[in-house]
Each structure stands twice: as C-alpha cells, then as structure tokens.
Design a protein around this motif. Structure first.
Motif, mmCIF file in Angstrom:
data_model
loop_
_atom_site.group_PDB
_atom_site.id
_atom_site.type_symbol
_atom_site.label_atom_id
_atom_site.label_comp_id
_atom_site.label_asym_id
_atom_site.label_seq_id
_atom_site.Cartn_x
_atom_site.Cartn_y
_atom_site.Cartn_z
ATOM 1 N N ARG A 1 -1.897 9.857 -5.583
ATOM 2 C CA ARG A 1 -1.283 11.134 -5.194
ATOM 3 C C ARG A 1 -2.104 11.856 -4.130
ATOM 4 O O ARG A 1 -1.558 12.618 -3.323
ATOM 5 N N ARG A 2 -3.410 11.631 -4.138
ATOM 6 C CA ARG A 2 -4.283 12.292 -3.166
ATOM 7 C C ARG A 2 -4.400 11.493 -1.871
ATOM 8 O O ARG A 2 -4.569 12.073 -0.791
ATOM 9 N N THR A 3 -4.352 10.182 -1.969
ATOM 10 C CA THR A 3 -4.664 9.342 -0.813
ATOM 11 C C THR A 3 -3.430 8.750 -0.143
ATOM 12 O O THR A 3 -3.524 8.242 0.975
ATOM 13 N N GLY A 4 -2.273 8.784 -0.794
ATOM 14 C CA GLY A 4 -1.085 8.155 -0.239
ATOM 15 C C GLY A 4 -0.624 8.799 1.062
ATOM 16 O O GLY A 4 -0.674 10.021 1.222
ATOM 17 N N ASP A 5 -0.153 7.955 1.996
ATOM 18 C CA ASP A 5 0.341 8.437 3.290
ATOM 19 C C ASP A 5 1.454 7.490 3.737
ATOM 20 O O ASP A 5 1.192 6.376 4.211
ATOM 21 N N ALA A 6 2.700 7.940 3.591
ATOM 22 C CA ALA A 6 3.849 7.077 3.878
ATOM 23 C C ALA A 6 4.005 6.784 5.362
ATOM 24 O O ALA A 6 4.695 5.825 5.738
ATOM 25 N N GLY A 7 3.383 7.568 6.238
ATOM 26 C CA GLY A 7 3.575 7.389 7.671
ATOM 27 C C GLY A 7 2.666 6.379 8.323
ATOM 28 O O GLY A 7 2.797 6.100 9.518
ATOM 29 N N VAL A 8 1.744 5.790 7.567
ATOM 30 C CA VAL A 8 0.783 4.859 8.154
ATOM 31 C C VAL A 8 1.450 3.509 8.435
ATOM 32 O O VAL A 8 2.147 2.954 7.585
ATOM 33 N N GLN A 9 1.215 2.978 9.624
ATOM 34 C CA GLN A 9 1.615 1.618 9.976
ATOM 35 C C GLN A 9 0.447 0.947 10.683
ATOM 36 O O GLN A 9 -0.300 1.600 11.425
ATOM 37 N N SER A 10 0.299 -0.353 10.454
ATOM 38 C CA SER A 10 -0.806 -1.066 11.093
ATOM 39 C C SER A 10 -0.376 -2.464 11.483
ATOM 40 O O SER A 10 0.565 -3.040 10.918
ATOM 41 N N HIS A 11 -1.092 -2.995 12.490
ATOM 42 C CA HIS A 11 -0.903 -4.367 12.953
ATOM 43 C C HIS A 11 -2.268 -5.056 12.903
ATOM 44 O O HIS A 11 -3.282 -4.482 13.325
ATOM 45 N N SER A 12 -2.307 -6.286 12.396
ATOM 46 C CA SER A 12 -3.574 -6.997 12.246
ATOM 47 C C SER A 12 -3.412 -8.448 12.663
ATOM 48 O O SER A 12 -2.344 -9.048 12.482
ATOM 49 N N ILE A 13 -4.476 -9.013 13.196
ATOM 50 C CA ILE A 13 -4.550 -10.438 13.500
ATOM 51 C C ILE A 13 -5.799 -10.983 12.840
ATOM 52 O O ILE A 13 -6.886 -10.407 12.955
ATOM 53 N N ILE A 14 -5.637 -12.085 12.115
ATOM 54 C CA ILE A 14 -6.752 -12.688 11.398
ATOM 55 C C ILE A 14 -6.864 -14.158 11.814
ATOM 56 O O ILE A 14 -5.865 -14.905 11.780
#
Length: 413
Positions: free
Chosen positions: A393-406
């Motif tokens: 409830r404190r840390t959630g953020d629905a607007g975050v998006q990320s792209h990753s390459i491994i």
C-alpha cells in the motif's frame, strides 16, 4: 552508463564460455571408481527455470535411467552470470522480477553485471537411498542473507524399479505448483508470488510412475524462505502441501500434462507485509491453490498456470493471484540448438483502481547451446506496474513501466 566490476567479471566469463568445449554429450554418467559426473542430470537439478518443484522425482528417475549410478557420488556444478540493462519511466522504480532492491540505481536507467549463482551439488546413492546436498554463492541474496548458502540438503528413500513410492526428508523446495519459466533467466509472477522453500526440514511422501507424480509434504510451522509461513510458527508440523501431475499421451507424439496443488500456510496471512513474526500478531491460515497445464510436441511446449490464495490478504484486503501463459519452440541458430520463448505473466493483490492492484510482465527469450555444457541467452522484458510485496500500500505505483535487456551465460558440468 558503465558496467560495474561484477559486470566485467561476467563479461570475461561469457568470453571464456564461448571458447569452452566438452568431450562428451552428458547423456550418460562418466567417472572413475565411486566418483562420477552427469551433465544432463546436473542441468535439470541446478535449473531454477524448469523442474522447480519436483527435484526428488528428477533424482529418482535419473537413478532408474542410469544417469545416476548406484553406490556412487555424483558431482555437478553451474555458473550463471548476467549483464542487465534497465530503463524505467519513474526514477528508482524497477519492477523486473528476480532482482532485489540493492542491485538498482536511484535514476531511470542502469547497466550492471551480476553472478546470479555459482552452485555445487553432490548426490550420493545406495540401492535404496539418494542423498542430495547443494550449496551456492550468489550476488543477489536477500538483505540479511549470506552470499554463500546451503540451499538444499535432503535424503530420499526409494527405488522406482522396486516401488513407485518414496519418502524424502530435508531442506528443499516445497513440492507445490509447477512455476516453470520458459525464459532463459527471469522468473514469472507465478514463481515470484508462490514459490515455496523451507529452511527447516520437511517430510515428503510421494508416488512416481512414468506418467504420474503425487506428493504430500508435511512442513514445520516456521517462517520459511519465500512464501512459507503459519499463524503461530510454533514448531508443530501442521503446515502441509499437496501436489499432483499426470501426463496424457496424445496423437502425433504430443502429450498433455495436467497438475494441481494446495499449500496450507503462506505469508499472505497478516496485515504486516514484511516477514511476519512468529507471535504477537492475530493471524489465521491463508493457503494457496494451483492448477497448470502443458501441451508438448516434438519441437514446442505451451503452458498455462494459475495460483491464488484461499482468502484475502489482510495487507491489501484482496486475494493474491498469479497467472502465467507461455510457449517455446526448439530450433537452431547458426547451426546450434536454440530455444525461442515468449512468456507473459500477471500478478494481482489489490482492488481495481488501487496503486497496488497488479503487475504484468512479458519476456521475449532466446537460448543457444554453443557447446554441450555452455548455453548463451538473451531476454527482452517489458514490465507494467510496480508493487513490491513488502508494504504494497505504501510502495505500489501503477504508473511505472520499464524495459530491460538481459544477456547471460550458463556453464554446467
């Protein structure tokens, strides 16, 4: 952006790996006297992406097939290293699974290398006993854990040529769910939310045939690794797990594997979403159930898995669930055996419209066997939503998006 010292070490290992060759295919056991190695056995026992929960069955079937010799000690090992590039639209928030907060930067992008694990395993066999000990070094340990850990230590009594029944005792992954990931390196939401591991010894009673696996695990009431917990953690053995899988042969060489499971005690039983203490908090049992299906052919596998808690998680006032849909195709790349994969997973723990409602992930993956004991892999990941399961409830953020390459390498013996 620069690659850290750990990243340079991993890159050096990748270069060395490409030049390595093996003198055998690993299909059968090799060794001298009572000491031996078996590459194919090591690959399956040390793989965290597949065969996640049924390692006892893998070991007992390896005895039966000759991959493990009787009255021998079989040694194996694996190096897994990756170089990771991440980019997020929100500074300091990287929702990629299987990575812990200390590996991330406070900015919007980062490139770093890590040794995921260096594992060693020893398996000793007698006519009725199979003993497994596995230790590892890792640079992605949870805060407070040691970087060198004893991951597994268990003993199984049974011989499938004599009876389909067995009993196993020790520290191991709980036989609950499937939680396979077809991606080369990254877990799905199913395993991230519900992969159960014990610190205390458990007792597993099972049944194995060519097509069927059944297991009952009796678990001590303690806070285990990952999802295991119980309301009072009073040292009693009243937590338990049931798991079943059965393969149905189909036409044209295909097969359908169906499975289901139940775990009585999970960490999703408390309003304090941070490793609930053993006493002082009014908690009740909150179990989880799991169903999965896999359709397999000569060159492909398609899998679906769904897991959900039996009751609402007090920390979010909502049931916790995870869904994974994935497929892979076996082919070639530049004349080498290759596997192409697509994995999509979704985890939910909050009501619609909340910042902590859900997370989603899609992975495009590729693995190439450049030598019998060396595999190189690559992933592209898209993640939507940021919901750490600690204080969501404190840390959630629905607007975050990320792209990753491994990019990474696996070396196995």
């Amino acid at each position: 952006m620069t690659v850290s010292f750990g990243g340079r070490a991993v890159l050096a290992a990748l270069t060395m790996a490409v030049g390595m060759t093996a003198a055998h295919t690993g299909e059968a056991q090799e060794g001298v006297g009572f000491l031996a190695t078996s590459l194919r056995y090591s690959e399956r026992m040390l793989d965290r992406q597949e065969d996640v929960t049924n390692k006892v069955a893998i070991a007992l079937r390896a005895r039966q097939s000759g991959q493990l010799g009787i009255n021998k000690i079989t040694f194996g090992g694996r190096f897994l290293g990756t170089v990771i590039y991440e980019n997020t639209n929100t500074p300091g928030k990287f929702p990629i699974l299987s990575r812990l907060p200390p590996t991330h930067t406070s900015g919007t992008s980062d490139t770093y290398g890590v040794i995921n694990d260096i594992s060693l395993i020893a398996t000793a066999t007698t006519p009725l006993l199979t003993a497994v000990v596995q230790g590892e070094y890792t640079e992605v340990e949870y805060p407070g854990q040691n970087d060198i850990q004893l991951r597994k230590a268990w003993l199984a009594i049974g011989d499938l040529d004599r009876s389909p029944f067995y009993v196993a005792v020790g520290r191991k992954t709980v036989n609950f769910g499937n939680f396979a990931s077809y991606a080369p390196f990254t877990h799905t939401h199913s395993s991230h939310y519900f992969w159960a591991q014990t610190k205390d010894p458990l007792i597993e009673i099972g049944y194995i045939t060519d097509r069927t696996e059944l297991a009952l695990s009796i678990i001590r009431n303690h806070r285990g690794n990952r999802v295991i917990s119980s309301p009072k953690n009073d040292d009693h053995y009243t937590n338990y797990a049931l798991n079943a899988a059965h393969r149905i042969p189909l036409a044209n060489g295909m097969g359908l594997k169906l499975g289901a499971g139940f775990l009585r005690g999970t960490i999703y039983d408390s309003a304090i979403a941070h490793h609930p203490p053993g006493s002082g908090i009014d908690r009740g049992w909150n179990g989880a159930w799991d169903v999965h299906a896999t359709l397999s052919g000569e060159r492909f596998d398609v899998m679906a898995e769904f897991t959900q808690t039996t009751d609402r998680w007090p920390a979010t006032d909502h049931k916790v669930s995870a869904l994974t849909l994935q497929g892979r195709y076996r082919s070639e790349f530049l004349g080498r055996p290759a596997v192409y994969s697509l994995s999509a997973s979704h985890g939910r723990q909050g009501a619609s419209g909340t910042e902590w409602e859900s997370m989603s992930q899609v992975i495009l993956g590729m693995e190439v066997a450049v030598a019998p004991n060396v595999t190189l892999g690559a992933e592209y990941l898209f993640n939507d939503g940021f919901v750490p399961l600690i204080l969501p409830r404190r840390t959630g953020d629905a607007g975050v998006q990320s792209h990753s390459i491994i990019l990474g390498a696996k070396l196995t013996f």
